[in-house]
Scaffold this motif. Structure first.
Motif, mmCIF file in Angstrom:
data_model
loop_
_atom_site.group_PDB
_atom_site.id
_atom_site.type_symbol
_atom_site.label_atom_id
_atom_site.label_comp_id
_atom_site.label_asym_id
_atom_site.label_seq_id
_atom_site.Cartn_x
_atom_site.Cartn_y
_atom_site.Cartn_z
ATOM 1 N N ARG A 131 0.837 -1.202 0.000
ATOM 2 C CA ARG A 131 0.000 0.000 0.000
ATOM 3 C C ARG A 131 0.872 1.252 0.000
ATOM 4 O O ARG A 131 0.528 2.270 -0.614
ATOM 5 C CB ARG A 131 -0.913 -0.006 1.230
ATOM 6 C CG ARG A 131 -1.965 1.094 1.207
ATOM 7 C CD ARG A 131 -2.722 1.173 2.515
ATOM 8 N NE ARG A 131 -3.375 -0.069 2.869
ATOM 9 C CZ ARG A 131 -4.106 -0.220 3.979
ATOM 10 N NH1 ARG A 131 -4.258 0.807 4.812
ATOM 11 N NH2 ARG A 131 -4.654 -1.375 4.252
ATOM 12 N N LEU A 132 2.006 1.147 0.681
ATOM 13 C CA LEU A 132 2.908 2.291 0.751
ATOM 14 C C LEU A 132 3.652 2.499 -0.568
ATOM 15 O O LEU A 132 3.820 3.619 -1.039
ATOM 16 C CB LEU A 132 3.914 2.085 1.896
ATOM 17 C CG LEU A 132 4.889 3.224 2.182
ATOM 18 C CD1 LEU A 132 4.144 4.415 2.757
ATOM 19 C CD2 LEU A 132 5.971 2.750 3.145
ATOM 20 N N PRO A 139 -8.873 -6.872 5.535
ATOM 21 C CA PRO A 139 -9.180 -8.294 5.511
ATOM 22 C C PRO A 139 -8.395 -9.049 4.447
ATOM 23 O O PRO A 139 -7.860 -10.114 4.707
ATOM 24 C CB PRO A 139 -10.682 -8.332 5.227
ATOM 25 C CG PRO A 139 -11.014 -6.999 4.658
ATOM 26 C CD PRO A 139 -10.057 -6.048 5.262
ATOM 27 N N ALA A 140 -8.293 -8.505 3.242
ATOM 28 C CA ALA A 140 -7.583 -9.208 2.183
ATOM 29 C C ALA A 140 -6.121 -9.400 2.551
ATOM 30 O O ALA A 140 -5.532 -10.443 2.300
ATOM 31 C CB ALA A 140 -7.705 -8.427 0.880
ATOM 32 N N PRO A 182 -7.720 -7.185 -5.474
ATOM 33 C CA PRO A 182 -7.644 -5.788 -5.940
ATOM 34 C C PRO A 182 -8.453 -4.867 -5.046
ATOM 35 O O PRO A 182 -9.448 -5.271 -4.441
ATOM 36 C CB PRO A 182 -8.243 -5.861 -7.354
ATOM 37 C CG PRO A 182 -9.056 -7.118 -7.365
ATOM 38 C CD PRO A 182 -8.356 -8.068 -6.460
ATOM 39 N N GLU A 183 -8.014 -3.631 -4.949
ATOM 40 C CA GLU A 183 -8.724 -2.641 -4.152
ATOM 41 C C GLU A 183 -10.107 -2.390 -4.751
ATOM 42 O O GLU A 183 -10.281 -2.377 -5.973
ATOM 43 C CB GLU A 183 -7.936 -1.332 -4.109
ATOM 44 C CG GLU A 183 -6.658 -1.400 -3.299
ATOM 45 C CD GLU A 183 -6.916 -1.466 -1.807
ATOM 46 O OE1 GLU A 183 -7.948 -0.921 -1.363
ATOM 47 O OE2 GLU A 183 -6.098 -2.058 -1.086
ATOM 48 N N THR A 189 -16.793 -5.780 9.116
ATOM 49 C CA THR A 189 -15.662 -6.688 9.304
ATOM 50 C C THR A 189 -14.808 -6.822 8.049
ATOM 51 O O THR A 189 -13.585 -6.759 8.112
ATOM 52 C CB THR A 189 -16.177 -8.076 9.723
ATOM 53 O OG1 THR A 189 -16.941 -7.950 10.918
ATOM 54 C CG2 THR A 189 -15.028 -9.045 9.962
ATOM 55 N N HIS A 190 -15.457 -7.025 6.913
ATOM 56 C CA HIS A 190 -14.715 -7.362 5.697
ATOM 57 C C HIS A 190 -14.458 -6.175 4.770
ATOM 58 O O HIS A 190 -13.570 -6.240 3.922
ATOM 59 C CB HIS A 190 -15.465 -8.444 4.920
ATOM 60 C CG HIS A 190 -15.678 -9.706 5.696
ATOM 61 N ND1 HIS A 190 -14.641 -10.522 6.091
ATOM 62 C CD2 HIS A 190 -16.814 -10.293 6.169
ATOM 63 C CE1 HIS A 190 -15.119 -11.553 6.769
ATOM 64 N NE2 HIS A 190 -16.427 -11.432 6.836
ATOM 65 N N LEU A 191 -15.258 -5.119 4.902
ATOM 66 C CA LEU A 191 -15.124 -3.985 3.989
ATOM 67 C C LEU A 191 -14.776 -2.678 4.701
ATOM 68 O O LEU A 191 -14.609 -1.648 4.048
ATOM 69 C CB LEU A 191 -16.428 -3.784 3.198
ATOM 70 C CG LEU A 191 -16.944 -4.989 2.395
ATOM 71 C CD1 LEU A 191 -18.296 -4.659 1.792
ATOM 72 C CD2 LEU A 191 -15.946 -5.383 1.310
ATOM 73 N N ALA A 192 -14.721 -2.709 6.037
ATOM 74 C CA ALA A 192 -14.478 -1.491 6.822
ATOM 75 C C ALA A 192 -15.505 -0.417 6.467
ATOM 76 O O ALA A 192 -15.187 0.765 6.376
ATOM 77 C CB ALA A 192 -13.062 -0.978 6.603
#
Length: 939
Positions: free
Chosen positions: A286-287, A310-311, A324-325, A474-477
């Motif tokens: 991500r950075l 989660p991923a 993928p995002e 939980t899974h998607l924030a």
């Protein structure tokens, strides 16, 4: 608005949230870093999101330096009962501090002061400087600092801003008087003594009436004589001490000045170095923007679900490549479909992509009786639309409809795509949508259910269940728009049919969008985490079967229920007179407070314990213990409660639940309601009708067949004991089942050397109790013997049946090391608390883990029988035999009288061989079948 806005993050809350949400993770050095990873991901999300959203100018993370502060010097019992941090968390504290500094964020802590005091001091200094302040925490103590228009709180768990109104709504006073309320009510977590018997409501009332704590104490002499006044009189100094303990100190020296807390985004260094050192590859990607290389797949690795990444964590545990995002969720971007061209366009998209998420909106919760208001569809993440079909203008007294397509047109257009095998339909609790749409001639197939997938992956892990709100968080924030946000609550609540189309679209299309996104995250995990078999062979094919049972319902004799209700009323009246005679006067039996006074103050029974409210506990455990000691009034109250519950829950409620169109009761089954995989039912709950009592049989007698038909009940006989004999490999029990012997008699002979009514009864109790991991004290209570005698029986049982002892030990050890147990069909049940340092919590998880593989396998078997039943009956030429209910180990059918003899062997064969070919049992499955005009008569 002030030009400077300071965010103060309560770091301790983040740490413990990360620790409890994530399973153990190890870094490349072999160190446990589950909490570090979760904390890092959450802090990144907060700092980055806030920087983009509303531009806080300054931010700091505040931590507790140590356990001893000036409050311990003031009161040596302060926080004395709080358990130490978990052993595996303590070594992560230094790494968490390193993580904070890696973000180039101030990490502030001071010896002798709590984080709350540091936060309070910075808040006061910032306010004096004219800054705005947001405290990122859910700690109620910090709510004392809220100032209208200048200081608020942010609860990131609930994505909720907290202002003065929150404090008033929750505690009945403003922030300036919250400390007085907290002083009176005390705090069991921090061991702030408070005043015994005074809870939040009483504390709020007292402070409102008398101004502050000193005003309350000064008013004691003028108060009416009562237990509350007595408690206040006896605890004046404790109240004052408590006020000092809950007060936040704003006058400590600032460890860093305000200007040094300036937030300038997240610079890549030294964050990159920290992430590389810990091996957090997904966060590193991500950075850097580089996708990490996939690793070999471990099909038995522990899955992870966390709201922040989660991923990433699934990748860390299973070797799955990072997904993928997804684009941000924008509820304003959804389309409202009110013309045929737009409807045809989204259907074309579904055909092109082969995927279509679907959700329905109705005017009631009952899928069999509700009216269809609208349908939402999604063909890709962010690509969602809402089709209104039953909306009425909310501000038009004549009920004029807003622009929308006729339902008949929508049905005609959707009919082909919803049944096309080339397009996979995706739903979250799609059973509900299947039932709603079936009443309009729409068949949904093939399909996936993200709620069921979530359950099959993470049963036992997700607090709050597997509904869409929890799954999205939980899974998607993501925090979903709540139903009450668009319909209101209480007297002002409106039907969804009256919600304006723009608001309805934002709410409904979001559901379809979220469902599609959940599928992209959850479906790939099935194969990697070895959950495909239980999903594909057990749970997914069961969905339309259960949906059909719900639509079919079962006939209930209203007259019979009314008669029973009258009988129960008379029985309650009789019991009331006997209770009053025992008490010496009438009182409200249904009031725990009045009952407690009668039992413990007036009759002087031993064992009374008061809760925080000041009332005695009179729950079933207390009453059963007192009844066993010979206190007749307690047995009478238990009987009264049972009859009252049956009357309110069944004989009266069932009459109200009869569908006026079908004349039948339509229960709703949940495939995800029981952790082990058993079906549960609601509205009405048919699982709780007493099985072995006469009143339970009478209630079952009210469930009847239509004229010319009968009820057939097919029950697995002692299935859990049979499965235990197979799974634990117990020769004596397997022989008894194979020979058709009385297995409880065989156990009695093994344990006691003789078989009579008493020894068989004890053996039966022990057989079932052992499978639930019962303790010596639990067995002693059931058999009314001493704990030593119970332990001797348990030891003798394990000597005679060593396979059971080995099974228990192996199952418990597997659950401890892996975190889950498995059924014979591969269904996993997770037990996050099985390594908890608190003994009673850990032992509770151990007991549940011992039984889960057996009860879960039983559930899987009966589910497979249900799946196969329809095709088998159709093949036998029995299309009029309808499966109506599944309760515990039993299936209930309605069929024409002339089909009884043909149907019995088909039903028995399907149930007896339901485990095959996946599982071949070494014991036969016994099936008991009965028929009659009612469910009760079929037993």
């Amino acid at each position: 608005m002030a030009s400077n806005h300071l965010y103060l993050v309560d770091g301790s809350g983040y740490i413990f949230r990360a620790y409890h949400q994530l399973p153990p993770l190890t870094n490349r050095h072999g160190l446990n870093v589950g909490a570090v990873y979760g904390y890092t991901a959450m802090l990144w999300k907060l700092a980055d999101a806030l920087h983009k959203a509303d531009g806080p100018s300054h931010l700091a993370v505040v931590l507790d330096k140590g356990s001893h502060t000036f409050r311990n010097d003031m009161y040596d019992q302060y926080k004395a009962h709080r358990p130490p941090p978990p052993e595996d968390l303590v070594p992560q504290f230094p790494l968490i501090r390193d993580a904070t500094r890696a973000f180039s964020l101030p990490c502030i802590e001071e010896e002798g002061f709590e984080a709350d005091d540091i936060i309070a001091t910075y808040t006061c200094r910032a306010v004096e400087a004219g800054w705005n302040v947001t405290i990122v925490s859910s700690d109620k103590d910090l709510a004392q600092l809220i100032i209208p228009g200048q200081v608020d709180m942010l609860d990131t768990m609930k994505n909720e801003r907290r202002s003065v109104q929150y404090v008033v709504d929750k505690f009945g006073v403003g922030p300036e008087r919250l400390g007085d309320v907290l002083a009176l009510m005390g705090d069991s977590v921090d061991n702030v003594p408070g005043v015994p018997g005074i809870g939040p409501k009483t504390a709020s009332k007292l402070i409102t009436e008398h101004g502050d704590l000193e005003g309350v104490l000064a008013a004691i002499p003028s108060m009416k004589p009562s237990k509350m006044r007595e408690n206040l009189e006896n605890n004046v100094e404790m109240a004052r001490l408590s006020r000092k303990l809950v007060a936040l100190h704003c006058d400590m020296p600032l460890p860093q000045d305000l200007d040094s807390l300036k937030l300038d985004g997240i610079p890549p260094e030294p964050l990159r170095e920290f992430l590389e050192d810990q091996g957090f590859k997904t966060l590193l990607s991500r950075l850097t923007g580089e996708r990490p290389m996939p690793r070999p797949v471990d099909l038995h690795a522990t899955p992870v679900t966390d709201a922040t990444a989660p991923a990433a964590e699934v990748e860390a545990r299973t070797g799955m490549p990072a997904l993928p995002e997804l684009p941000p969720i924008d509820c304003t971007a959804y389309a409202t479909i009110t013309d045929e061209a737009a409807l045809d366009a989204i259907i074309a998209e579904a055909y092109a992509g082969g995927l279509l998420a679907i959700d329905t909106e109705t005017d009631a919760l009952d899928s069999v009786a509700s009216g269809l208001v609208g349908i939402s569809l999604a063909t890709a993440p962010g690509r969602a639309a809402y089709i209104p079909v039953g909306h009425v203008s909310s501000d038009d007294m004549f009920g004029e409809k807003p622009p929308q397509l006729p339902l008949s047109v929508v049905v005609d257009r959707l009919l082909p795509v919803l049944s096309d095998p080339a397009v996979l339909k995706i739903g979250h609790n799609i059973k509900y949508d299947i039932n709603v749409l079936a009443r309009h001639g729409l068949i949904v197939a093939p399909y996936d259910d993200t709620m069921v997938i979530s359950f099959d992956l993470d049963s036992g892990k997700m607090l709050g269940g597997h509904g869409m709100d929890v799954a999205a968080s939980t899974h998607l924030a993501h925090t979903c728009t709540s139903f009450k946000d668009v319909t209101g609550t209480g007297k002002k609540q409106i039907s969804f049919a009256h919600v304006t189309l723009d608001r309805a679209t934002a709410y409904a299309a979001e559901d379809a969008d979220v469902t599609f996104r959940l599928w992209t995250r959850l479906k790939p995990r099935l194969a990697h985490e070895a959950a495909t078999r239980v999903y594909e062979r057990v749970d997914r094919p069961l969905i339309p079967v259960v949906a059909g049972m719900e639509r079919a319902g079962i006939k209930v004799d209203r007259h019979k229920l009314a008669q029973l209700s009258s009988q129960f009323t008379q029985e309650m009246a009789r019991l009331e007179e006997e209770i009053y005679a025992e008490a010496g006067h009438p009182f409200t039996i249904g009031s725990p407070q009045q009952l407690g006074v009668v039992l413990f103050d007036e009759k002087g029974l031993k064992g009374g314990k008061k809760g925080k409210s000041g009332a005695y506990s009179t729950d079933v455990t207390v009453l059963e213990k007192l009844a066993a000691e010979g206190n007749a009034i307690c047995r009478l109250v238990l009987d009264w409660r049972q009859v009252a519950k049956l009357k309110s829950t069944y004989t009266e409620a069932l009459q109200a639940q009869i569908n006026p169109v079908t004349g039948r009761v339509h229960t709703s089954y949940s495939l995800t309601g029981a952790q082990t995989g058993r079906l549960s039912s609601t509205d009405p709950n048919l699982q709780n009708i007493p099985i072995r009592t006469e009143t339970g049989r009478q209630i079952r007698d009210a469930f009847v067949a239509e004229p010319g038909h009968v009820i057939l009940a097919a029950d697995y006989s002692q299935i859990e004991l049979r499965l235990a004999a197979h799974m634990a490999d117990v020769p004596a029990l397997k022989e008894a089942f194979a020979a058709g012997e009385d297995v409880h008699a065989r156990t009695a002979m093994e344990l006691f050397g003789e078989v009579n009514r008493d020894t068989r009864g004890r053996a039966k109790t022990i057989n079932f109790a052992i499978l639930y991991g019962i303790s010596r004290w639990g067995l002693a209570g059931r058999l009314e013997i001493s704990a030593d005698e119970a332990q001797a029986m348990i030891s003798r049982y394990f000597e005679r049946f060593p396979g059971i002892s080995a099974y228990i030990n192996e199952t418990t050890e597997h659950a401890r090391s892996k975190g889950f147990t498995e059924t014979l069909f591969g269904r996993k049940t997770w037990f996050p608390q099985i390594t908890n340092s608190i003994q009673h919590i850990r032992q509770g998880a151990e007991r549940a883990a011992i039984n889960a593989p057996i009860q879960g396998t039983s559930a899987d078997i009966i589910k497979r029988a249900m799946i196969r039943m329809g095709p088998a009956l159709a093949e036998a030429g029995l299309p009029n035999v309808k499966m109506l209910l599944q309760v515990h180990d039993e299936l209930v059918f309605e069929l024409p009288e002339g089909d009884i003899e043909t149907a019995k062997p088909v039903i028995e064969r399907v149930m007896a061989h339901a485990a095959e070919p996946i599982v071949h049992l070494s014991v036969p499955l016994g099936i008991e079948i009965g028929t009659g005009p009612s469910w009760g008569a079929a037993h």
